[in-house]
Design an enzyme around this catalytic site. Structure first.
Site, PDB file in Angstrom:
ATOM      1  N   ASN A   1      -5.467   9.599   7.457  1.00 48.69           N
ATOM      2  CA  ASN A   1      -6.753   8.910   7.405  1.00 48.69           C
ATOM      3  C   ASN A   1      -6.550   7.424   7.157  1.00 48.69           C
ATOM      4  OD1 ASN A   1      -8.375  11.080   7.805  1.00 48.69           O
ATOM      5  ND2 ASN A   1      -9.241  11.115   5.753  1.00 48.69           N
TER       6      ASN A   1
ATOM      7  N   HIS B   1       0.830  -1.218   0.000  1.00 47.48           N
ATOM      8  CA  HIS B   1       0.000   0.000   0.000  1.00 47.48           C
ATOM      9  C   HIS B   1       0.857   1.258   0.000  1.00 47.48           C
ATOM     10  CE1 HIS B   1      -3.988   1.840   1.558  1.00 47.48           C
ATOM     11  NE2 HIS B   1      -3.259   2.787   1.022  1.00 47.48           N
TER      12      HIS B   1
ATOM     13  N   ASP C   1       1.200   2.550   3.675  1.00 49.93           N
ATOM     14  CA  ASP C   1       0.314   3.660   3.275  1.00 49.93           C
ATOM     15  C   ASP C   1       1.132   4.933   3.050  1.00 49.93           C
ATOM     16  OD1 ASP C   1      -1.914   5.047   2.520  1.00 49.93           O
ATOM     17  OD2 ASP C   1      -2.875   5.051   4.486  1.00 49.93           O
TER      18      ASP C   1
ATOM     19  N   HIS D   1      -5.257  -0.353   5.811  1.00 50.46           N
ATOM     20  CA  HIS D   1      -4.956   0.481   6.995  1.00 50.46           C
ATOM     21  C   HIS D   1      -5.933   0.370   8.173  1.00 50.46           C
ATOM     22  CE1 HIS D   1      -7.702   3.020   4.747  1.00 50.46           C
ATOM     23  NE2 HIS D   1      -6.793   3.460   3.908  1.00 50.46           N
TER      24      HIS D   1
HETATM   25  O1  DOR Z   1      -4.002   9.737   4.998  1.00 51.70           O
HETATM   26  C1  DOR Z   1      -4.245   9.303   3.883  1.00 51.70           C
HETATM   27  N1  DOR Z   1      -3.595   9.773   2.803  1.00 51.70           N
HETATM   28  N2  DOR Z   1      -5.162   8.343   3.748  1.00 51.70           N
HETATM   29  C2  DOR Z   1      -5.569   7.929   2.533  1.00 51.70           C
HETATM   30  O2  DOR Z   1      -6.377   7.044   2.444  1.00 51.70           O
HETATM   31  C3  DOR Z   1      -5.059   8.555   1.311  1.00 51.70           C
HETATM   32  C4  DOR Z   1      -3.720   9.106   1.559  1.00 51.70           C
HETATM   33  C5  DOR Z   1      -3.237  10.004   0.451  1.00 51.70           C
HETATM   34  O3  DOR Z   1      -3.365   9.623  -0.725  1.00 51.70           O
HETATM   35  O4  DOR Z   1      -2.704  11.060   0.748  1.00 51.70           O
END
Ligand code: DOR
Length: 453
Positions: A292, A74, A319, A246
């Site tokens: 997020n 991810h 992430d 996540h």
């Molecule tokens: O904090 C986040 N940033 N959560 C996500 O799901 C997307 C990501 C982003 O692309 O910046």
């Protein structure tokens, strides 16, 4: 005489390479012990407790751990559309530095990865950069707008490893059902960003003690809990394969644990920041900690670690979400959510899960190599004679200070700035090529040295 000649240059020219004295940890093969590896033209030719053959180059890896190449399921590369935050080249170089040989990149680019052409573009750019194997995740709905299905089989044929609208949840339960049914038709994995958007609302952090103290809008744990419960139920209804991205809450861990016990085809990940940090990190209103789903309570963090231990959470994934300094250097509510993670992932994992929480190396390698290969079906994840060498080699004891300025990523939104981490990647070998090395010395054979000079 090899002064000035880099390890990388020697690796490229060597026909045979011997990696001696390392501790090989390969959970799939149930190996944890000293193994020497012999590589010829990038392929793993020999693996034994002691190999005493001559090679063009020999590395003494005593004190280091050798694992099958790590995979990050991810990440966000910002190309196309936001190349000042990250490109496919800079992001995949960050992957190599972080010890990753495979990464799956999410479709929330601009435009999003919702056509064959977009998938092919990512693969071409990644190939040209040559730092890691990049597996694009196609969008589940056009423009990730949650209204129309994408041509998933075309995305799959072009090389998409899974589909997802990650970055956004699929708000409509009816649409989610359709997405899962269609994904199932093509045998594709659906990766869900499970948050109820109405409960997320304008929230900028976890709803709890700290959001109250700080006077900030909260995102309740139920926003994730409800979405995960819905998606797991729809996976059960449709028979599709679901992967929950996540995971940040105890509620979600409990729902996934129960679903697995019922035999639902669900897998899940959490990220290093959720096991290393809690919502208390936001106490100085610093936007680098906005993400997020948000950093959660200490109790959630404990539940995530328990979920990793008992296999409810199958894998770790970063992430990695790069944002420019300009975008991130704003007040919390204005700054975009997300933090980078590839270059700290191994260090944070070893520091927190190994040294503080006592997980074994086998457990850690399973989380970063063995199981990502099973979840995404991208091959590798174990060492096999005859295959191109894919290796992550690290020192589990080496301490280092996190200095984001030194990262290969274009972004600097790293929540671990200034931390001292015990555990550092020393070499990454991807498809037989050395994509990263630091602090290891190659010893050339006399013949090779003469030829090389
Ligand atoms: O904090 C986040 N940033 N959560 C996500 O799901 C997307 C990501 C982003 O692309 O910046």
């Amino acid at each position: 005489m090899n002064e000035g000649i880099s390890t990388g240059e020697m690796w490229r020219s060597a026909e045979t390479i011997l990696l001696r004295g390392g501790r090989l940890v390969d959970p799939a093969a149930e190996i944890d012990g000293r193994q020497d590896l012999f590589i010829r033209r990038g392929r793993l030719e020999g693996m034994a407790a002691e190999i005493s053959r001559d090679a063009d180059l020999t590395f003494d890896l005593s004190g280091l751990v050798i694992a099958p190449g790590f995979g990050d399921a991810h990440v966000h590369l910002r190309e196309p559309g936001n190349e000042d935050a990250e490109t496919i080249a800079s992001g995949s170089l960050a992957a190599a530095r972080g010890g990753f040989t495979r990464i799956a990149c999410m479709p929330n680019t601009q435009p999003s990865l919702d056509t064959r052409g977009q998938i092919e573009y990512v693969l071409r750019q990644a190939q040209a950069a040559g730092h890691a194997r990049v597996y694009p995740v196609g969008a589940a709905t056009r423009g990730r707008e949650g209204a129309q299905l994408t041509e998933m089989h075309e995305l799959q044929a072009a090389g998409a490893v899974a589909v997802s609208d990650d970055g956004n949840p699929i708000a409509s339960s009816r649409m989610m059902r359709r997405v899962l049914e269609y994904a199932r038709t093509w045998g594709m994995l659906l990766i869900t960003h499970a948050e109820d958007p109405e409960l997320v609302g304008e929230g900028v952090m976890h709803e709890g003690y700290w959001s109250t103290v700080l006077g900030l809008q909260g995102i309740p744990a139920a926003a994730e809990g409800i979405a995960v419960a819905r998606d797991v139920r729809l996976a059960e209804l449709t028979g599709a394969r679901l992967h929950v991205a996540h995971v940040s809450t105890r509620e979600a861990v409990e729902t996934i644990r129960a679903a697995k016990a019922r035999g639902v085809a669900v897998t899940a990940e959490t990220a290093p920041h959720y096991i290393a940090l809690t919502d208390e990190a936001l106490k100085d209103y610093e936007s680098v900690y906005r993400v997020n789903p948000p950093l959660r309570s200490a109790e959630d963090r404990e539940a995530l670690i328990a979920g990793l231990r008992d296999g409810t959470l199958d894998i770790l994934a970063t992430d990695h979400a790069p944002h420019t300094v300009v975008a991130k250097d704003q007040e919390l509510a204005a700054a975009p959510p997300g933090m980078i993670g590839m270059e700290t992932a191994v260090g944070v994992t070893l520091e927190v899960l190994r040294h503080r929480e006592g997980l074994s190396l086998t457990e850690i390698v399973a989380l970063w190599a063995t199981r990502p290969a099973q979840v995404l079906g991208w091959g590798g994840g174990r060492l096999k004679l005859g295959e191109d060498a894919d290796l992550t080699i690290f020192d589990e004891e080496a301490s280092w200070q996190v200095e984001p300025e030194r990262f290969a990523s274009r972004a600097r939104n790293c929540p671990f700035r200034g931390w001292t981490l015990r555990g550092r990647v020393r070499m990454t070998v991807c498809g037989g090529r050395l994509t990263h090395s630091e602090g290891v010395t190659a010893c050339p054979s006399e013949r090779f040295q003469t030829e090389f000079s």
